[in-house]
Design a protein around this motif. Sequence first.
Motif, PDB file in Angstrom:
ATOM      1  N   PRO A  49       7.008   6.653  -2.312  1.00  0.00           N
ATOM      2  CA  PRO A  49       8.231   7.390  -2.182  1.00  0.00           C
ATOM      3  C   PRO A  49       7.709   9.065  -1.422  1.00  0.00           C
ATOM      4  CG  PRO A  49       8.056   6.540  -4.356  1.00  0.00           C
ATOM      5  CD  PRO A  49       7.158   6.016  -3.648  1.00  0.00           C
ATOM      6  N   LEU A  50       6.495   9.388  -1.303  1.00  0.00           N
ATOM      7  CA  LEU A  50       5.801  10.440  -0.838  1.00  0.00           C
ATOM      8  C   LEU A  50       5.805  10.461   0.824  1.00  0.00           C
ATOM      9  CD1 LEU A  50       3.314  11.817  -3.421  1.00  0.00           C
ATOM     10  CD2 LEU A  50       5.691  12.369  -3.173  1.00  0.00           C
ATOM     11  N   GLY A  51       5.761   8.978   1.098  1.00  0.00           N
ATOM     12  CA  GLY A  51       5.676   9.062   2.664  1.00  0.00           C
ATOM     13  C   GLY A  51       4.347   9.614   3.427  1.00  0.00           C
ATOM     14  N   LYS A  52       3.284   9.302   2.520  1.00  0.00           N
ATOM     15  CA  LYS A  52       1.991   9.711   2.927  1.00  0.00           C
ATOM     16  C   LYS A  52       1.142   8.699   3.296  1.00  0.00           C
ATOM     17  CE  LYS A  52       2.804  14.073   1.937  1.00  0.00           C
ATOM     18  NZ  LYS A  52       3.114  15.252   2.735  1.00  0.00           N
ATOM     19  N   SER A  53       0.215   8.807   3.852  1.00  0.00           N
ATOM     20  CA  SER A  53      -0.928   8.035   4.241  1.00  0.00           C
ATOM     21  C   SER A  53      -2.219   8.371   3.657  1.00  0.00           C
ATOM     22  CB  SER A  53      -1.046   7.675   5.682  1.00  0.00           C
ATOM     23  OG  SER A  53      -1.849   6.525   5.970  1.00  0.00           O
ATOM     24  N   PRO A  54      -3.283   7.481   3.083  1.00  0.00           N
ATOM     25  CA  PRO A  54      -3.155   6.124   3.244  1.00  0.00           C
ATOM     26  C   PRO A  54      -2.214   5.608   1.913  1.00  0.00           C
ATOM     27  CG  PRO A  54      -5.264   6.914   2.481  1.00  0.00           C
ATOM     28  CD  PRO A  54      -4.550   7.906   2.655  1.00  0.00           C
ATOM     29  N   VAL A  55      -1.789   4.247   2.194  1.00  0.00           N
ATOM     30  CA  VAL A  55      -1.147   3.412   1.299  1.00  0.00           C
ATOM     31  C   VAL A  55      -1.624   2.205   1.477  1.00  0.00           C
ATOM     32  CG1 VAL A  55       0.908   2.575   0.367  1.00  0.00           C
ATOM     33  CG2 VAL A  55       1.112   4.963   1.076  1.00  0.00           C
ATOM     34  N   VAL A  56      -2.232   1.720   0.410  1.00  0.00           N
ATOM     35  CA  VAL A  56      -2.764   0.310   0.535  1.00  0.00           C
ATOM     36  C   VAL A  56      -1.990  -0.712  -0.421  1.00  0.00           C
ATOM     37  CG1 VAL A  56      -4.838  -1.203  -0.296  1.00  0.00           C
ATOM     38  CG2 VAL A  56      -5.162   1.001   1.123  1.00  0.00           C
ATOM     39  N   VAL A  57      -1.745  -1.731   0.056  1.00  0.00           N
ATOM     40  CA  VAL A  57      -0.872  -3.019  -0.820  1.00  0.00           C
ATOM     41  C   VAL A  57      -1.976  -4.094  -0.864  1.00  0.00           C
ATOM     42  CG1 VAL A  57       0.998  -4.421  -0.857  1.00  0.00           C
ATOM     43  CG2 VAL A  57       1.262  -2.339   0.314  1.00  0.00           C
ATOM     44  N   ASP A  58      -2.243  -4.289  -2.107  1.00  0.00           N
ATOM     45  CA  ASP A  58      -3.149  -5.371  -2.536  1.00  0.00           C
ATOM     46  C   ASP A  58      -2.510  -6.218  -3.547  1.00  0.00           C
ATOM     47  OD1 ASP A  58      -5.392  -6.885  -2.817  1.00  0.00           O
ATOM     48  OD2 ASP A  58      -6.652  -5.267  -3.931  1.00  0.00           O
ATOM     49  N   GLY A  59      -2.025  -7.402  -3.104  1.00  0.00           N
ATOM     50  CA  GLY A  59      -1.363  -8.166  -3.839  1.00  0.00           C
ATOM     51  C   GLY A  59      -0.006  -7.407  -4.138  1.00  0.00           C
ATOM     52  N   ASP A  60       0.291  -7.482  -5.555  1.00  0.00           N
ATOM     53  CA  ASP A  60       1.346  -6.900  -6.073  1.00  0.00           C
ATOM     54  C   ASP A  60       1.087  -5.409  -6.279  1.00  0.00           C
ATOM     55  OD1 ASP A  60       2.769  -9.279  -6.201  1.00  0.00           O
ATOM     56  OD2 ASP A  60       2.176  -9.668  -8.024  1.00  0.00           O
ATOM     57  N   GLU A  61      -0.053  -4.695  -5.998  1.00  0.00           N
ATOM     58  CA  GLU A  61      -0.348  -3.397  -6.400  1.00  0.00           C
ATOM     59  C   GLU A  61      -0.193  -2.687  -4.908  1.00  0.00           C
ATOM     60  OE1 GLU A  61      -3.436  -1.109  -9.072  1.00  0.00           O
ATOM     61  OE2 GLU A  61      -4.394  -2.864  -7.916  1.00  0.00           O
ATOM     62  N   VAL A  62       0.627  -1.453  -5.105  1.00  0.00           N
ATOM     63  CA  VAL A  62       0.645  -0.311  -4.041  1.00  0.00           C
ATOM     64  C   VAL A  62      -0.256   0.836  -4.659  1.00  0.00           C
ATOM     65  CG1 VAL A  62       2.127   1.026  -2.794  1.00  0.00           C
ATOM     66  CG2 VAL A  62       2.950  -1.423  -3.643  1.00  0.00           C
ATOM     67  N   LEU A  63      -1.256   1.175  -3.912  1.00  0.00           N
ATOM     68  CA  LEU A  63      -2.191   2.283  -4.169  1.00  0.00           C
ATOM     69  C   LEU A  63      -2.013   3.360  -3.268  1.00  0.00           C
ATOM     70  CD1 LEU A  63      -5.259   0.066  -4.809  1.00  0.00           C
ATOM     71  CD2 LEU A  63      -3.897   1.191  -6.441  1.00  0.00           C
ATOM     72  N   GLU A  65      -3.190   7.662  -2.749  1.00  0.00           N
ATOM     73  CA  GLU A  65      -4.298   8.870  -2.959  1.00  0.00           C
ATOM     74  C   GLU A  65      -5.559   8.087  -2.648  1.00  0.00           C
ATOM     75  OE1 GLU A  65      -4.084  11.854  -3.670  1.00  0.00           O
ATOM     76  OE2 GLU A  65      -2.000  11.926  -3.719  1.00  0.00           O
ATOM     77  N   SER A  66      -6.151   8.637  -1.751  1.00  0.00           N
ATOM     78  CA  SER A  66      -7.779   8.490  -1.196  1.00  0.00           C
ATOM     79  C   SER A  66      -8.507   8.089  -2.322  1.00  0.00           C
ATOM     80  CB  SER A  66      -8.172   9.059  -0.015  1.00  0.00           C
ATOM     81  OG  SER A  66      -7.041   9.411   0.874  1.00  0.00           O
ATOM     82  N   GLY A  67      -8.819   8.872  -3.276  1.00  0.00           N
ATOM     83  CA  GLY A  67      -9.589   8.876  -4.326  1.00  0.00           C
ATOM     84  C   GLY A  67      -9.356   7.509  -5.315  1.00  0.00           C
ATOM     85  N   ALA A  68      -8.252   7.396  -5.541  1.00  0.00           N
ATOM     86  CA  ALA A  68      -7.918   6.241  -6.157  1.00  0.00           C
ATOM     87  C   ALA A  68      -8.021   4.964  -5.586  1.00  0.00           C
ATOM     88  CB  ALA A  68      -6.412   6.479  -6.980  1.00  0.00           C
ATOM     89  N   ILE A  69      -7.616   4.959  -4.300  1.00  0.00           N
ATOM     90  CA  ILE A  69      -7.920   3.641  -3.500  1.00  0.00           C
ATOM     91  C   ILE A  69      -8.965   3.503  -3.331  1.00  0.00           C
ATOM     92  CG2 ILE A  69      -7.614   2.883  -1.213  1.00  0.00           C
ATOM     93  CD1 ILE A  69      -5.046   4.715  -0.836  1.00  0.00           C
ATOM     94  N   ILE A  70     -10.164   4.343  -3.146  1.00  0.00           N
ATOM     95  CA  ILE A  70     -11.442   4.160  -2.908  1.00  0.00           C
ATOM     96  C   ILE A  70     -12.197   3.460  -4.113  1.00  0.00           C
ATOM     97  CG2 ILE A  70     -13.813   5.171  -2.443  1.00  0.00           C
ATOM     98  CD1 ILE A  70     -12.459   6.639  -0.149  1.00  0.00           C
ATOM     99  N   GLU A  71     -11.939   4.239  -5.175  1.00  0.00           N
ATOM    100  CA  GLU A  71     -12.415   3.732  -6.607  1.00  0.00           C
ATOM    101  C   GLU A  71     -11.885   2.415  -6.866  1.00  0.00           C
ATOM    102  OE1 GLU A  71     -13.107   5.801 -10.995  1.00  0.00           O
ATOM    103  OE2 GLU A  71     -12.010   6.851  -9.473  1.00  0.00           O
ATOM    104  N   ARG A  72     -10.808   2.134  -6.656  1.00  0.00           N
ATOM    105  CA  ARG A  72     -10.169   0.921  -7.131  1.00  0.00           C
ATOM    106  C   ARG A  72     -10.577  -0.068  -6.394  1.00  0.00           C
ATOM    107  NH1 ARG A  72      -8.093  -2.206 -11.172  1.00  0.00           N
ATOM    108  NH2 ARG A  72      -6.286  -2.953 -10.616  1.00  0.00           N
ATOM    109  N   LEU A  73     -10.750   0.061  -4.969  1.00  0.00           N
ATOM    110  CA  LEU A  73     -11.304  -1.192  -3.920  1.00  0.00           C
ATOM    111  C   LEU A  73     -12.778  -1.324  -4.166  1.00  0.00           C
ATOM    112  CD1 LEU A  73      -9.147  -0.451  -0.549  1.00  0.00           C
ATOM    113  CD2 LEU A  73      -8.691  -2.209  -2.371  1.00  0.00           C
ATOM    114  N   THR A  74     -13.433  -0.327  -4.535  1.00  0.00           N
ATOM    115  CA  THR A  74     -14.810  -0.381  -4.600  1.00  0.00           C
ATOM    116  C   THR A  74     -15.142  -1.093  -5.804  1.00  0.00           C
ATOM    117  OG1 THR A  74     -15.348   1.595  -3.467  1.00  0.00           O
ATOM    118  CG2 THR A  74     -16.993   0.869  -4.753  1.00  0.00           C
ATOM    119  N   ASP A  75     -14.493  -0.782  -7.007  1.00  0.00           N
ATOM    120  CA  ASP A  75     -14.671  -1.498  -8.264  1.00  0.00           C
ATOM    121  C   ASP A  75     -14.171  -2.988  -8.227  1.00  0.00           C
ATOM    122  OD1 ASP A  75     -15.750   0.737  -9.384  1.00  0.00           O
ATOM    123  OD2 ASP A  75     -13.837   1.198 -10.510  1.00  0.00           O
ATOM    124  N   ARG A  76     -13.248  -3.300  -7.464  1.00  0.00           N
ATOM    125  CA  ARG A  76     -12.756  -4.697  -7.516  1.00  0.00           C
ATOM    126  C   ARG A  76     -13.574  -5.590  -6.374  1.00  0.00           C
ATOM    127  NH1 ARG A  76      -6.470  -5.165  -6.528  1.00  0.00           N
ATOM    128  NH2 ARG A  76      -6.498  -4.333  -8.616  1.00  0.00           N
TER     129      ARG A  76
END
Length: 226
Positions: A49-63, A65-76
């Motif tokens: 909805p915010l129309g910003k980048s980055p946005v990552v789609v990983d399976g059914d999850e839409v991520l 915010e760069s910090g959240a994306i990096i933390e999630r992908l690194t942990d996963r």
Amino acid sequence: MIVVHHLNDSRSQRILWLLEELGQPYEIVRYQRDPHTLLAPASLRAVHPLGKSPVVVDGDEVLAESGAIIERLTDRYGNGRLAPPADSPGRGRYLYWLHYAEGSAMPPLLLRLVMDRIESAKMPFFVRPIAHGIVAKVRAGFVDPQLRLHMDYIDAELARNEWFAGDRFSAADVQMSFPLEAAAARGVLADRHVHARGWLVRIHARSAYQRALARGGDYAYASALA
């Protein structure tokens, strides 16, 4: 398959870099900034909805915010790489820099960008001296001192450690890349900041960084020190 909604010359470049460091397959959906406003296209709002980048789609999850994306992908997908263990002494430092990048470093850089655009904007001649006077006072009284404070702080930290989270490269370095690249591009990172400038040289030389550039396309900030 991970899908990265990638905007040129944006924070999403560091997500491509992270995925290259992780060795994780991904696809890119490309977007171009408006050449006049430099804003992301409205089509990104169909993804988030915010129309910003980055946005990552990983399976059914839409991520977002760069910090959240990096933390999630690194942990996963990191399998213990690029992040200290949750119970280790270095975890707090790692998390600090992971969040400092957008929470503390980027706001004064964005204010500097806004001030620069006001100075260069078209306006009636009788308004120009007033606008320029306000910009000069805001920059001298707040923005530029804050930028010096943050760049000096970052440089001092990198004088103590080769990487942000300590003696090993981590995802915190990926997250910190955009603020320091932007600082270098805007002339905020001074020649005296030798440790921060050296850190930029090191990250730009990494093979994963170079692979991300090859896949992501034009990224002006990669040549900020050239």
